[in-house]
Design a protein around this motif. Structure first.
Motif, short mmCIF file in Angstrom:
data_model
loop_
_atom_site.label_atom_id
_atom_site.label_comp_id
_atom_site.label_asym_id
_atom_site.label_seq_id
_atom_site.Cartn_x
_atom_site.Cartn_y
_atom_site.Cartn_z
N GLN A 42 0.87 -1.17 0.00
CA GLN A 42 0.00 0.00 0.00
C GLN A 42 0.91 1.22 0.00
O GLN A 42 1.60 1.49 0.97
CB GLN A 42 -0.89 0.01 1.25
N VAL A 43 0.94 1.93 -1.11
CA VAL A 43 1.78 3.13 -1.20
C VAL A 43 0.93 4.29 -1.69
O VAL A 43 -0.07 4.09 -2.37
CB VAL A 43 2.99 2.92 -2.14
N PRO A 44 1.31 5.52 -1.34
CA PRO A 44 0.57 6.68 -1.84
C PRO A 44 0.63 6.75 -3.36
O PRO A 44 1.54 6.21 -3.99
CB PRO A 44 1.31 7.87 -1.22
N ASP A 45 -0.35 7.41 -3.95
CA ASP A 45 -0.43 7.51 -5.42
C ASP A 45 0.87 8.00 -6.05
O ASP A 45 1.28 7.51 -7.10
CB ASP A 45 -1.58 8.42 -5.84
N GLU A 46 1.53 8.96 -5.41
CA GLU A 46 2.75 9.52 -5.99
C GLU A 46 3.92 8.52 -5.99
O GLU A 46 4.93 8.74 -6.65
CB GLU A 46 3.18 10.82 -5.29
N ALA A 47 3.78 7.40 -5.28
CA ALA A 47 4.85 6.39 -5.24
C ALA A 47 4.52 5.13 -6.02
O ALA A 47 5.34 4.23 -6.09
CB ALA A 47 5.15 6.04 -3.79
N LYS A 48 3.36 5.05 -6.62
CA LYS A 48 2.94 3.82 -7.30
C LYS A 48 3.85 3.44 -8.46
O LYS A 48 4.01 2.27 -8.78
CB LYS A 48 1.50 3.93 -7.76
N ASN A 49 4.47 4.42 -9.11
CA ASN A 49 5.35 4.12 -10.25
C ASN A 49 6.82 3.94 -9.85
O ASN A 49 7.67 3.73 -10.71
CB ASN A 49 5.23 5.21 -11.31
N ARG A 50 7.09 4.01 -8.54
CA ARG A 50 8.45 3.69 -8.09
C ARG A 50 8.74 2.23 -8.40
O ARG A 50 7.85 1.39 -8.37
CB ARG A 50 8.61 3.93 -6.59
N ILE A 51 9.99 1.92 -8.66
CA ILE A 51 10.37 0.56 -9.00
C ILE A 51 10.52 -0.28 -7.73
O ILE A 51 11.25 0.10 -6.82
CB ILE A 51 11.67 0.55 -9.82
N LEU A 52 9.81 -1.40 -7.70
CA LEU A 52 9.95 -2.35 -6.60
C LEU A 52 11.10 -3.31 -6.89
O LEU A 52 11.88 -3.64 -6.02
CB LEU A 52 8.66 -3.14 -6.39
N TYR A 53 11.20 -3.75 -8.16
CA TYR A 53 12.24 -4.72 -8.48
C TYR A 53 12.55 -4.73 -9.97
O TYR A 53 11.66 -4.73 -10.81
CB TYR A 53 11.84 -6.13 -8.07
#
Length: 136
Positions: A42-53
């Protein structure tokens, strides 16, 4: 057993990957998993496109890349983790118990969506280790 390097970034992981792909004359991966695509995050909308892997094969070494989740402590220059993978659960438990002595457990040993057995520990010397049970 595998020994890999994991690099963390603070929102600029994609730019770093593009830079390293250019430096080492590599193709960018076909798929880069974002936090929005991962189950249970669960991340804020502004972080959804951050790379997880994601990963790049640099000189035969699997170099893994990720953006830190929002709010996680990030210090540029200390954003590296050494990653050990093996299909031997007993060895992972032994390594986990040895490395956590005098250190800090960042993620308890347990099952995740990407590994049957996984843990993250920063040892007493400040080195962060990720331990993961690899598929057979």
């Amino acid at each position: 057993m595998s020994f890999d390097v994991f690099l963390n970034f603070d929102g600029d992981c994609r730019q770093a990957m593009e830079f390293y792909a250019g430096v080492f004359k590599l193709e960018m991966p076909g798929h880069i998993m974002t936090y929005d695509e991962a189950p249970g995050f669960q991340v804020p909308d502004e972080a959804k496109n951050r790379i997880l892997y994601s990963t790049l094969p640099i000189f035969g070494c699997n170099v893994m890349f990720s953006d830190c989740p929002p709010g996680q402590h990030y210090v540029k220059g200390t954003n590296i983790a050494l990653t050990l993978g093996t299909n031997d659960a007993t060895e992972i438990e032994r390594l986990y118990n040895a490395l956590k002595e005098g250190g800090v457990v960042n993620m308890e040993l347990g099952k995740t969506f990407f590994s049957e057995l996984y843990a993250m520990v920063t040892d007493k010397f400040g080195i962060t280790w990720q331990l993961s049970k690899s598929p057979i």
